[in-house]
Design an enzyme around this catalytic site. Structure first.
Site, PDB file in Angstrom:
ATOM      1  N   PHE A 191       0.841  -1.342   0.133  1.00 16.76           N
ATOM      2  CA  PHE A 191       0.066  -0.100  -0.105  1.00 16.76           C
ATOM      3  C   PHE A 191       0.995   1.269   0.044  1.00 16.76           C
ATOM      4  O   PHE A 191       0.330   2.417  -0.102  1.00 16.76           O
ATOM      5  CB  PHE A 191      -1.156   0.009   0.945  1.00 16.76           C
ATOM      6  CG  PHE A 191      -0.654  -0.675   2.483  1.00 16.76           C
ATOM      7  CD1 PHE A 191       0.492  -0.047   2.971  1.00 16.76           C
ATOM      8  CD2 PHE A 191      -1.393  -1.397   3.374  1.00 16.76           C
ATOM      9  CE1 PHE A 191       0.725  -0.438   4.440  1.00 16.76           C
ATOM     10  CE2 PHE A 191      -1.138  -1.804   4.277  1.00 16.76           C
ATOM     11  CZ  PHE A 191       0.317  -1.429   5.077  1.00 16.76           C
ATOM     12  N   HIS A 232      -3.154   1.817  12.589  1.00 13.57           N
ATOM     13  CA  HIS A 232      -2.394   1.788  13.963  1.00 13.57           C
ATOM     14  C   HIS A 232      -1.163   1.466  14.031  1.00 13.57           C
ATOM     15  O   HIS A 232      -0.156   1.224  15.009  1.00 13.57           O
ATOM     16  CB  HIS A 232      -3.121   1.027  14.993  1.00 13.57           C
ATOM     17  CG  HIS A 232      -3.318  -0.221  14.957  1.00 13.57           C
ATOM     18  ND1 HIS A 232      -3.580  -1.258  16.190  1.00 13.57           N
ATOM     19  CD2 HIS A 232      -2.892  -1.302  14.115  1.00 13.57           C
ATOM     20  CE1 HIS A 232      -3.563  -2.583  15.704  1.00 13.57           C
ATOM     21  NE2 HIS A 232      -3.215  -2.512  14.528  1.00 13.57           N
TER      22      HIS A 232
HETATM   23  C1  LIG Z   1      -2.615  -5.893  12.075  1.00 12.13           C
HETATM   24  S1  LIG Z   1      -2.456  -6.797  10.458  1.00 12.13           S
HETATM   25  C2  LIG Z   1      -4.416  -6.589  10.112  1.00 12.13           C
HETATM   26  C3  LIG Z   1      -4.895  -7.513   9.213  1.00 12.13           C
HETATM   27  C4  LIG Z   1      -6.167  -7.391   8.750  1.00 12.13           C
HETATM   28  N1  LIG Z   1      -6.728  -6.154   8.234  1.00 12.13           N
HETATM   29  C5  LIG Z   1      -7.143  -7.781  10.221  1.00 12.13           C
HETATM   30  O1  LIG Z   1      -7.811  -6.743  10.484  1.00 12.13           O
HETATM   31  O2  LIG Z   1      -7.048  -9.170  10.605  1.00 12.13           O
HETATM   32  C6  LIG Z   1      -1.646  -5.552   9.387  1.00 12.13           C
HETATM   33  C7  LIG Z   1      -1.635  -6.216   7.919  1.00 12.13           C
HETATM   34  O3  LIG Z   1      -1.051  -5.295   7.199  1.00 12.13           O
HETATM   35  C8  LIG Z   1      -0.393  -5.860   6.224  1.00 12.13           C
HETATM   36  N2  LIG Z   1       0.667  -5.115   5.683  1.00 12.13           N
HETATM   37  C9  LIG Z   1       1.955  -4.735   6.366  1.00 12.13           C
HETATM   38  N3  LIG Z   1       2.620  -3.808   5.482  1.00 12.13           N
HETATM   39  C10 LIG Z   1       1.922  -3.849   4.229  1.00 12.13           C
HETATM   40  C11 LIG Z   1       2.188  -3.177   3.004  1.00 12.13           C
HETATM   41  N4  LIG Z   1       3.419  -2.504   2.734  1.00 12.13           N
HETATM   42  N5  LIG Z   1       1.311  -3.287   2.063  1.00 12.13           N
HETATM   43  C12 LIG Z   1       0.029  -4.168   2.068  1.00 12.13           C
HETATM   44  N6  LIG Z   1      -0.103  -4.738   3.418  1.00 12.13           N
HETATM   45  C13 LIG Z   1       0.671  -4.464   4.112  1.00 12.13           C
HETATM   46  C14 LIG Z   1      -0.098  -7.243   6.621  1.00 12.13           C
HETATM   47  O4  LIG Z   1       0.569  -8.214   5.894  1.00 12.13           O
HETATM   48  C15 LIG Z   1      -1.057  -7.438   7.782  1.00 12.13           C
HETATM   49  O5  LIG Z   1      -1.940  -8.413   7.195  1.00 12.13           O
END
Ligand SMILES: C[S@@+](CC[C@H](N)C(=O)[O-])C[C@H]1O[C@@H](n2cnc3c(N)ncnc32)[C@H](O)[C@@H]1O
Length: 337
Positions: A229, A247
């Site tokens: 993202f 967060h």
């Molecule tokens: C705290 S988890 C939340 C996952 C999901 N939205 C949930 O509520 O269960 C954060 C998510 O952000 C994703 N993430 C981290 N960096 C990212 C990036 N640069 N682009 C896309 N997704 C990313 C992680 O792989 C993870 O699945």
């Protein structure tokens, strides 16, 4: 009879030792003790041979856990599952085993050991202690990554009331940005049979989404897209969900993410942020402890109502509404400016 120590003294001593309980629980989770007890009570000797552990020492671990309500100790050094330990079973729909393992994984313990560095400098403890942030760490250690993704699935399933907290049915297509392996998308689409979704997350994460989508019977209605993202997100959705994403990041990183989402949205599309809103002084321990976890682990923060409105504005959004979504989360709706 002696005078018992004051309540505050006992409570503080308990807090000082709380990490010991976390680690004991994590060892039981890693050893899959609750799975080994799924068919009924077993002697500790039997459990030790099933888990390749030292029987007298396993006994000491399990009797300590049983003394605080996890497992039941029976006669003659045998143990049974109880309502609490049932949640450690890996076949439980709300299994807490991956979350317990994730919270107590070696790299998380190492990061928490550097909390004082964070407090002195304001920097993320994990990056200081591990030499990389947790996302990079999980990319390099696939087992740690899978455990984290499984923990996220359970946490999403445990908050199903979020789906009822908003009129998701009014969006023909939703995009779950950073949607992990799809637990939230499954929950929303299961309620709205004609709705479609885009599931977007890092390539090594979404590659493991198909079994979750198939188990919910929604795989035909979900387009799975891998990417970052920070580079951009797919266009074409009527609502963009950021659940427990912002967060994880500093304000500057959040503005980058929000701008990228904003760029892919039509003017009529809506942004739905699902995250905590920090409550007033002396209340809301969930959000305030999650905030410390973000400081130490992910590198982000929890935010107050005012901070959310300001952050959204910086990212190109007008705040529309905030409502409680579950016991631990709020749903913040915004529209592109
Ligand atoms: C705290 S988890 C939340 C996952 C999901 N939205 C949930 O509520 O269960 C954060 C998510 O952000 C994703 N993430 C981290 N960096 C990212 C990036 N640069 N682009 C896309 N997704 C990313 C992680 O792989 C993870 O699945």
């Amino acid at each position: 009879m002696g005078v018992p120590p004051p309540r505050e003294f006992t409570e503080l001593m308990g807090l000082a030792r709380a990490y010991q309980r976390s680690q004991a629980l994590a060892v039981a989770a890693r050893l899959r003790i609750a799975d080994a007890l799924a068919a009924g009570p077993r002697s500790v000797a039997d459990l030790a041979s099933a888990t390749d552990t030292d029987a007298p020492t396993l006994y000491r671990l399990l009797r300590a856990l049983a003394s605080i309500g996890v497992f039941t100790e029976l006669a003659e050094r045998s143990f049974a599952n109880n309502p609490a330990s049932e949640y450690l079973r890996s076949d439980h729909e709300l299994s807490v085993a991956p979350a317990v393992e994730m919270f107590c994984a070696g790299y998380e313990w190492t990061a928490w050991g550097a909390l004082d560095h964070s407090v002195r400098t304001g920097e993320n403890a994990a990056t200081h202690a591990l030499g990389m942030d947790v996302w990079e760490y999980r990319r390099h250690d696939p087992e740690a990554g899978r455990t984290f993704d499984a923990a996220m699935r359970t946490l999403a399933r445990g908050n199903r009331d979020e789906v009822a907290a908003h009129d998701f049915a009014s969006y023909p297509v939703i995009a779950d940005i950073g949607g992990g392996t799809g637990a939230f998308v499954c929950a929303v689409l299961s309620e709205n049979p004609r709705q479609r979704a885009i599931l977007f997350d890092q390539p090594h994460v979404v590659v493991n989404a198909p079994p979750t989508l198939a188990a919910a019977g929604v795989e035909e209605r979900v387009e799975v897209v891998g990417g970052s993202f920070f580079d951009g997100v797919p266009p074409g959705a009527d609502a963009y969900v950021l659940r427990r994403i912002l967060h994880d990041w500093t304000d500057d990183a959040c503005v980058e993410i929000l701008c990228n989402v904003r760029r892919s949205m039509t003017p009529a599309a809506r942004l739905i942020v699902i995250d905590a809103v920090v409550g007033p002084p002396n209340e809301d321990p969930f959000a305030k402890w999650l905030d410390l976890m973000m400081l130490v682990s992910a590198g982000g923060r929890e935010r107050t109502d005012e901070e959310w409105v300001a952050l959204l504005a910086e990212g190109g959004f007008r705040w529309v509404s905030t409502a409680a979504a579950s016991a631990t989360s709020s749903m913040i709706v915004a529209e592109p400016v």
